[in-house]
Design an enzyme around this catalytic site. Sequence first.
Site, short mmCIF file in Angstrom:
data_model
loop_
_atom_site.label_atom_id
_atom_site.label_comp_id
_atom_site.label_asym_id
_atom_site.label_seq_id
_atom_site.Cartn_x
_atom_site.Cartn_y
_atom_site.Cartn_z
N CYS A 1 0.81 -1.22 0.00
CA CYS A 1 0.00 0.00 0.00
C CYS A 1 0.84 1.27 0.00
O CYS A 1 0.30 2.37 -0.10
CB CYS A 1 -0.90 0.02 1.23
SG CYS A 1 -0.01 0.11 2.79
N GLY A 2 2.14 1.15 0.12
CA GLY A 2 2.99 2.34 0.14
C GLY A 2 3.74 2.50 1.44
O GLY A 2 4.80 3.11 1.47
#
Length: 302
Positions: free
Chosen positions: A266-267
Amino acid sequence: MALQTHEESYVASPSIRDAESGYASGASSEASFPEVYFTKPHLKFLNAQLQQLEPQDILRWCITSLPGLYQTTAFGLTGLVTVDMLSKLGGPIKHNVDLIFLDTLYHFEETLSLVDRVRRRYGATIHVYKPEGCETADDFVAKHGDKLWETNEELYDYVAKVEPAERAYSELQVRAVLTGRRRSQGGKRGDLDIIEIDDAGMIKVNPLANWSFAQVQEYVNANKVPYNELLERGYKSVGDWHSTQPVAAGEDERSGRWKGRTKTECGIHNPKSRYAQFLMQQAQKQQEEELSQALQNVTMVA
């Protein structure tokens, strides 16, 4: 002139003693200590040693070696095992590690219920961070628009997860975090080390990196660790409700996340999301423009 005795020669403030010896001590008033860091050879050595230890021993090393230690968790099985293991560590050293939970405002109700159960079961201190300026999903929609995860996935990851994580690290003065990542989860996690350093210098420790899903599940069952009810409905990795599906037989654990896309993270655990890189480039561009303008002003005055 009177001679100074040996004892008298060391009656000095800690800062003076530090300056004379060339070293800084924990009692020093000088703000000259570096942040926690490892050289590459040291990091390689530590990973080779910790690789041979059980998770509980890795956790003991973390508690005694890493200041500013927290656990980031979305209350998946591996993170829950870590919480349980920490609660059972013996010895004189304080073993309670505060938890950081990123509430994206789009978690399943089962996940939020589990957060409360963990808090009651372990007496855990849980720091909850939400997207900036938002308390509810309606607030999020009003600020960022409907279904941002579809219209601008990179921006969604940044405002819902990356920025809240960075804010948590800054406000809590986090220097190291325990994560629930394992090699057996597949994707980009297949070559995890026990200790990693991200681009911002954050120390990330993956104490159960060596374990399989079966080992994690066996520990959960043997120790009656509370877990997400969705696991009984075919989910193995649980994130936001809009991007999480049950896992089919034979698929890896995280295949139910962002189904049908190549995305696996997701980062938060990526080196830098593309949106974060864009923000950095914009800030750098602004600084360059301000410097150029300042130089022009100086030239005009001259």
